[in-house]
Design a protein around this motif. Structure first.
Motif, mmCIF file in Angstrom:
data_model
loop_
_atom_site.group_PDB
_atom_site.id
_atom_site.type_symbol
_atom_site.label_atom_id
_atom_site.label_comp_id
_atom_site.label_asym_id
_atom_site.label_seq_id
_atom_site.Cartn_x
_atom_site.Cartn_y
_atom_site.Cartn_z
ATOM 1 N N PRO B 388 23.314 19.618 61.455
ATOM 2 C CA PRO B 388 24.467 20.149 62.193
ATOM 3 C C PRO B 388 25.796 19.858 61.513
ATOM 4 O O PRO B 388 25.932 18.883 60.781
ATOM 5 C CB PRO B 388 24.387 19.433 63.549
ATOM 6 N N HIS B 389 26.761 20.725 61.749
ATOM 7 C CA HIS B 389 28.148 20.487 61.381
ATOM 8 C C HIS B 389 28.664 19.375 62.296
ATOM 9 O O HIS B 389 28.136 19.192 63.392
ATOM 10 C CB HIS B 389 28.920 21.791 61.619
ATOM 11 N N SER B 390 29.698 18.656 61.872
ATOM 12 C CA SER B 390 30.162 17.543 62.716
ATOM 13 C C SER B 390 30.638 18.032 64.091
ATOM 14 O O SER B 390 30.568 17.299 65.072
ATOM 15 C CB SER B 390 31.267 16.766 62.012
ATOM 16 N N ILE B 391 31.095 19.309 64.167
ATOM 17 C CA ILE B 391 31.565 19.806 65.469
ATOM 18 C C ILE B 391 30.400 20.040 66.437
ATOM 19 O O ILE B 391 30.515 19.772 67.627
ATOM 20 C CB ILE B 391 32.373 21.121 65.305
ATOM 21 N N ASN B 392 29.264 20.532 65.920
ATOM 22 C CA ASN B 392 28.175 20.798 66.860
ATOM 23 C C ASN B 392 27.128 19.689 66.920
ATOM 24 O O ASN B 392 26.167 19.795 67.686
ATOM 25 C CB ASN B 392 27.527 22.169 66.607
ATOM 26 N N ALA B 393 27.348 18.605 66.180
ATOM 27 C CA ALA B 393 26.401 17.483 66.254
ATOM 28 C C ALA B 393 26.237 16.933 67.681
ATOM 29 O O ALA B 393 25.122 16.600 68.091
ATOM 30 C CB ALA B 393 26.823 16.383 65.289
ATOM 31 N N PRO B 394 27.317 16.842 68.489
ATOM 32 C CA PRO B 394 27.115 16.339 69.861
ATOM 33 C C PRO B 394 26.317 17.282 70.746
ATOM 34 O O PRO B 394 25.888 16.888 71.820
ATOM 35 C CB PRO B 394 28.550 16.212 70.416
ATOM 36 N N PHE B 395 26.129 18.550 70.302
ATOM 37 C CA PHE B 395 25.445 19.529 71.145
ATOM 38 C C PHE B 395 23.978 19.695 70.737
ATOM 39 O O PHE B 395 23.445 20.788 70.715
ATOM 40 C CB PHE B 395 26.189 20.865 71.107
ATOM 41 N N SER B 396 23.349 18.580 70.374
ATOM 42 C CA SER B 396 21.948 18.633 69.955
ATOM 43 C C SER B 396 21.040 18.543 71.178
ATOM 44 O O SER B 396 21.478 18.199 72.269
ATOM 45 C CB SER B 396 21.647 17.471 69.027
ATOM 46 N N LEU B 397 19.765 18.849 70.956
ATOM 47 C CA LEU B 397 18.771 18.702 72.025
ATOM 48 C C LEU B 397 18.569 17.232 72.372
ATOM 49 O O LEU B 397 18.183 16.883 73.477
ATOM 50 C CB LEU B 397 17.443 19.293 71.556
ATOM 51 N N GLU B 398 18.826 16.364 71.389
ATOM 52 C CA GLU B 398 18.615 14.925 71.563
ATOM 53 C C GLU B 398 19.457 14.335 72.687
ATOM 54 O O GLU B 398 19.147 13.277 73.224
ATOM 55 C CB GLU B 398 18.956 14.192 70.260
ATOM 56 N N ARG B 399 20.577 15.021 73.016
ATOM 57 C CA ARG B 399 21.466 14.408 74.005
ATOM 58 C C ARG B 399 20.816 14.244 75.374
ATOM 59 O O ARG B 399 21.225 13.395 76.153
ATOM 60 C CB ARG B 399 22.779 15.193 74.118
ATOM 61 N N PHE B 400 19.779 15.039 75.634
ATOM 62 C CA PHE B 400 19.114 14.908 76.929
ATOM 63 C C PHE B 400 18.183 13.708 76.960
ATOM 64 O O PHE B 400 17.779 13.242 78.015
ATOM 65 C CB PHE B 400 18.370 16.199 77.275
ATOM 66 N N VAL B 401 17.824 13.194 75.773
ATOM 67 C CA VAL B 401 17.014 11.985 75.713
ATOM 68 C C VAL B 401 17.931 10.755 75.670
ATOM 69 O O VAL B 401 17.714 9.773 76.378
ATOM 70 C CB VAL B 401 16.094 12.014 74.473
ATOM 71 N N SER B 402 18.994 10.839 74.860
ATOM 72 C CA SER B 402 19.893 9.691 74.728
ATOM 73 C C SER B 402 20.771 9.532 75.970
ATOM 74 O O SER B 402 21.265 8.447 76.253
ATOM 75 C CB SER B 402 20.775 9.850 73.495
ATOM 76 N N GLY B 403 20.968 10.614 76.701
ATOM 77 C CA GLY B 403 21.815 10.549 77.892
ATOM 78 C C GLY B 403 23.276 10.819 77.603
ATOM 79 O O GLY B 403 24.104 10.778 78.507
ATOM 80 N N ARG B 404 23.613 11.123 76.333
ATOM 81 C CA ARG B 404 25.006 11.388 75.992
ATOM 82 C C ARG B 404 25.342 12.860 76.271
ATOM 83 O O ARG B 404 25.512 13.675 75.363
ATOM 84 C CB ARG B 404 25.257 11.050 74.522
ATOM 85 N N LEU B 405 25.459 13.182 77.551
ATOM 86 C CA LEU B 405 25.722 14.562 77.951
ATOM 87 C C LEU B 405 27.200 14.893 77.794
ATOM 88 O O LEU B 405 28.040 13.999 77.756
ATOM 89 C CB LEU B 405 25.309 14.775 79.406
ATOM 90 N N VAL B 406 27.498 16.191 77.690
ATOM 91 C CA VAL B 406 28.892 16.640 77.652
ATOM 92 C C VAL B 406 29.114 17.433 78.937
ATOM 93 O O VAL B 406 28.912 18.639 78.986
ATOM 94 C CB VAL B 406 29.155 17.523 76.419
ATOM 95 N N ASP B 407 29.510 16.747 79.993
ATOM 96 C CA ASP B 407 29.545 17.365 81.319
ATOM 97 C C ASP B 407 30.796 18.220 81.486
ATOM 98 O O ASP B 407 31.880 17.706 81.693
ATOM 99 C CB ASP B 407 29.496 16.278 82.388
ATOM 100 N N GLU B 408 30.614 19.535 81.398
ATOM 101 C CA GLU B 408 31.761 20.445 81.493
ATOM 102 C C GLU B 408 31.720 21.293 82.755
ATOM 103 O O GLU B 408 32.238 22.397 82.775
ATOM 104 C CB GLU B 408 31.836 21.342 80.245
ATOM 105 N N HIS B 409 31.111 20.811 83.810
ATOM 106 C CA HIS B 409 31.076 21.599 85.044
ATOM 107 C C HIS B 409 32.489 21.905 85.545
ATOM 108 O O HIS B 409 32.733 22.933 86.145
ATOM 109 C CB HIS B 409 30.290 20.869 86.129
ATOM 110 N N GLY B 410 33.417 20.975 85.279
ATOM 111 C CA GLY B 410 34.786 21.150 85.756
ATOM 112 C C GLY B 410 35.522 22.255 85.041
ATOM 113 O O GLY B 410 36.211 23.053 85.658
ATOM 114 N N ALA B 411 35.369 22.319 83.705
ATOM 115 C CA ALA B 411 36.130 23.296 82.927
ATOM 116 C C ALA B 411 35.393 24.609 82.784
ATOM 117 O O ALA B 411 35.928 25.580 82.283
ATOM 118 C CB ALA B 411 36.456 22.735 81.551
#
Lengths: 117, 416
Positions: B388-411
Motif C-alpha cells: 500500500p501507499h502510505s495514504i491507504n495503508a491504514p485502510f487495510s483489511l488487517e484493521r479489523f483484526v488489530s482493532g485500529r478502525l477509522v470510524d467515520e460514521h460522523g462525517a
C-alpha cells in the motif's frame, strides 16, 4: 418496499419493522481460546449473499417482538417467516424459488443479456 | 490515436452534423492472458487502469465490466465531492482525491465538469454544533479549507433555506468552499478513453463469475466470455464485492444495502451550493441542467435489488420540504437505487489479502464518488508495488483484526 408477515400481527408494511442483520450467528463458546482473527470474524464479518438470506427483524412499530425470516436479497421476496427458537428451514426448500419457469432470475439487478450467453 | 478535444474539433465536427466523432474506446475481444485484470468498469476501476498504465508504465491490462461503463454506482450517486472528514487517515485520503479532481479535466483533456461550488453540512442541535466545530478544527489542522458558518452566513449562501420556522432549526454549518460536484459519466468516460489510448482493453458486457486461485495465488477469472488468466486481479465491484470475494474463499466485513437518490424536473438556478444535513437527512444540489439532485439514506436491510423502499425517499423529501418550502410543489422525475457496500467503520478498504496477487478496493459505502481519482490512484499504486501507499495503508483489511478502525460514521453524512 415490501410487506412482511409478522408471525404475531400478520401482514404489515416493511417500514414498521427494523432489520437486525444475519440470523443464527453463534457467539464463540470459548472466546478466550480463539485468536484475534477468529474473534474479528465473529465481531465484523456477516453473511452478505445475493440470494437466500437468513435474517432477523423486529416489529418496532407494532408488537416489538423479534422473529426470523428467509428472504431472497436479489428480489426482496420473503420466502419464509419463523419465530425465534424455531429451527431454521433447510436451504434446499428455497433453491427452486430463485428462478422463474423460463430459468431466468425473477426480477433484480441481473444483467439478463449477459446471463443468457 | 490520441483524441484531443478543442474548440476546433467541435467546430469541425459540427460541419458534419456531429456524426463523424470517433469512438472513444475500442471494444476488443478478451485475450487469453493479462498481467492485470481489474474487475469493475466504474470510475474507480477505469481510473485504476489509467494510473497503472500512466504512472506505473504497466502494459497488458484489462478492465472487465458486467454491464456498461459507469452503469453501477458511478452513475447512481449524487456527485458530491468534499474532503472535510474527521480523522487524519480519511482527511489525507479524501484530500488526495480532491487535489486530483482539481486538475482532472486538463489531465484527461476531457471536461468532467468539476464545479467547486462549496458544500454546507448543517447543524440542527447542540450536539451537531459541537461535533461539526470539532470536525472543522480537525480539518484545519490537516490543511483542509473548512469553516464554521453561522445561520446568517448560511442564509447569504442559500437564501431559499428555511432556517428558523421548522421543527429542527438550522443553527450553523461547516462550509468547505473547495468542495463541489462533477459530472459522473464524464469521469468514467474520460478515464476509459485515456486508458484505452494507452492500450488497456476495456471489455464490457462480460460478467466475472468466479475468481480462480491455485495454491494461495490468484490464477485468473471465469467470465461469461470464458476463462481469462491473470497474474494479478484487482476487484472494484462495489455492492457485489462480497459475492466475488466468496468465490475465492475470502470473507469481507461488508454489507450491501440500497442507497437511493432522485432528481426533480429542471428549474431555473435557485441553489448554487451543495447542502447536506445529517440530522434530518436531506441533501440537495442543483445540476447544470437545472434538476435538483436529492440523496436519501440507505435502506435498513441488505438487498441487491437497486430499488430501495419508498418510505426512505418519503422521509428525505419531508425533510427537504421543511428546509426548502419553495420546493413544495415540484415534481420528481426519476428515482433509483444503487447497491453500496458498507464497512462496520464506514471507511473503505484498499488492501491486499491473504491470496497473492488479489487486491480489493471496496467498502466505499455511501461516499465513493468523491474519492474516485484518489482511490484509483492509490489502488494502482497498491497493485503495481504489491504494497500500500502510505495514504491507504491504514485502510487495510488487517484493521479489523488489530482493532485500529477509522470510524467515520460522523462525517459520512449518509445515515447507515
Amino acid at each position: 418496499m415490501f410487506i412482511i408477515n409478522c408471525p404475531y400481527c400478520g401482514e404489515r408494511d416493511q417500514s414498521e419493522f427494523s432489520n437486525g442483520g444475519e440470523a443464527h450467528v453463534a457467539r464463540p463458546k470459548d472466546p478466550e481460546q480463539i485468536n484475534d482473527r477468529e474473534w474479528s470474524e465473529y465481531v465484523f464479518v456477516r453473511a452478505n449473499p445475493k440470494g437466500i438470506y437468513y435474517e432477523r427483524w423486529v416489529h418496532t412499530h407494532g408488537c416489538k417482538k423479534w422473529f426470523n425470516a428467509v428472504r431472497n436479497t436479489s428480489t426482496d421476496k420473503i420466502l419464509k417467516v419463523y419465530k425465534l427458537g424455531e429451527a431454521p428451514p433447510s436451504i434446499k426448500e428455497f433453491k427452486n424459488t430463485l428462478k422463474s419457469p423460463s430459468g431466468e432470475p425473477e426480477v433484480g439487478s441481473g444483467n439478463f443479456t449477459v446471463k443468457k450467453t | 490515436m490520441k483524441k484531443k478535444y478543442s474548440f476546433f474539433s467541435i467546430l469541425k465536427n459540427s460541419l458534419s452534423h456531429n456524426e463523424n466523432w470517433k469512438k472513444m474506446w475500442r471494444s476488443p475481444e478478451p485475450r487469453k492472458f493479462y498481467d492485470i485484470i481489474i474487475v469493475g468498469g466504474g470510475g474507480h476501476g477505469l481510473g485504476t487502469a489509467y494510473y497503472l498504465a500512466k504512472e506505473h508504465g504497466l502494459k497488458n491490462i484489462a478492465v472487465i465490466e458486467k454491464g456498461w461503463l459507469g452503469g453501477g454506482n458511478t452513475g447512481r450517486n449524487t456527485t458530491i465531492i468534499r474532503s472535510n472528514y474527521l480523522w487524519d487517515e480519511s482527511a489525507h485520503l479524501y484530500e488526495h482525491s480532491l487535489k486530483l479532481w482539481e486538475n482532472l479535466s486538463s489531465e484527461l483533456n476531457y471536461n468532467v465538469m468539476f464545479s467547486q461550488r462549496g458544500v454546507l453540512n448543517l447543524a440542527h442541535n447542540e450536539h451537531d454544533i459541537k461535533e461539526i466545530k470539532r470536525r472543522v478544527s480537525a480539518n484545519k489542522l490537516n490543511g483542509i479549507d473548512s469553516y464554521w458558518a453561522d445561520p446568517k452566513q448560511i442564509k447569504k449562501l442559500v437564501p431559499i433555506m428555511n432556517t428558523e420556522n421548522c421543527r429542527y432549526p438550522v443553527l450553523g454549518a461547516s462550509y468547505q468552499p473547495r468542495a463541489g460536484t462533477a459530472r459522473h459519466d464524464a469521469v468514467a468516460w474520460g478515464y476509459a478513453m485515456r486508458a484505452d489510448e494507452m492500450g488497456v482493453d476495456i471489455i464490457q458486457n462480460c460478467e466475472v463469475k468466479k475468481i480462480r486461485t491455485k495454491n494461495g495465488k490468484v490464477h485468473g477469472v471465469e467470465t461469461s466470455k470464458g476463462i481469462i488468466r491473470a497474474k494479478r486481479v484487482g476487484v472494484v465491484a462495489s455492492g457485489h464485492t462480497t459475492v466475488l470475494a466468496e468465490t475465492a474463499g475470502i470473507k469481507l466485513p461488508l454489507q450491501s444495502k440500497p442507497l437511493q437518490a432522485l432528481v426533480s424536473e429542471p428549474i431555473k438556478p435557485v441553489i448554487d451550493t451543495v447542502v447536506m444535513s445529517n440530522a434530518v437527512h436531506a441533501y440537495v444540489s442543483q445540476s447544470d441542467k437545472g434538476e435538483l439532485v436529492i440523496g436519501a439514506g440507505t435502506d435498513g436491510y441488505n438487498s441487491f435489488t437497486q430499488r430501495g423502499g419508498y418510505n426512505t425517499i418519503e422521509d428525505t423529501l419531508r425533510a427537504i420540504i421543511e428546509l426548502y418550502p419553495i420546493f413544495g410543489k415540484m415534481k420528481m422525475l426519476r428515482q433509483w437505487g444503487g447497491i453500496v457496500d458498507i464497512c462496520p467503520d464506514a471507511s473503505p478498504i484498499i488492501s491486499k489479502c491473504e491470496i497473492e496477487g488479489l487486491y480489493f478496493n471496496c467498502g466505499w459505502g455511501t461516499g465513493g464518488f468523491k474519492a474516485t481519482p484518489g482511490s484509483a490512484n492509490l489502488f494502482a499504486h497498491t497493485i503495481a508495488k504489491d504494497k500500500p501507499h502510505s495514504i491507504n495503508a491504514p485502510f487495510s483489511l488487517e484493521r479489523f483484526v488489530s482493532g485500529r478502525l477509522v470510524d467515520e460514521h460522523g462525517a459520512a453524512a449518509v445515515a447507515h
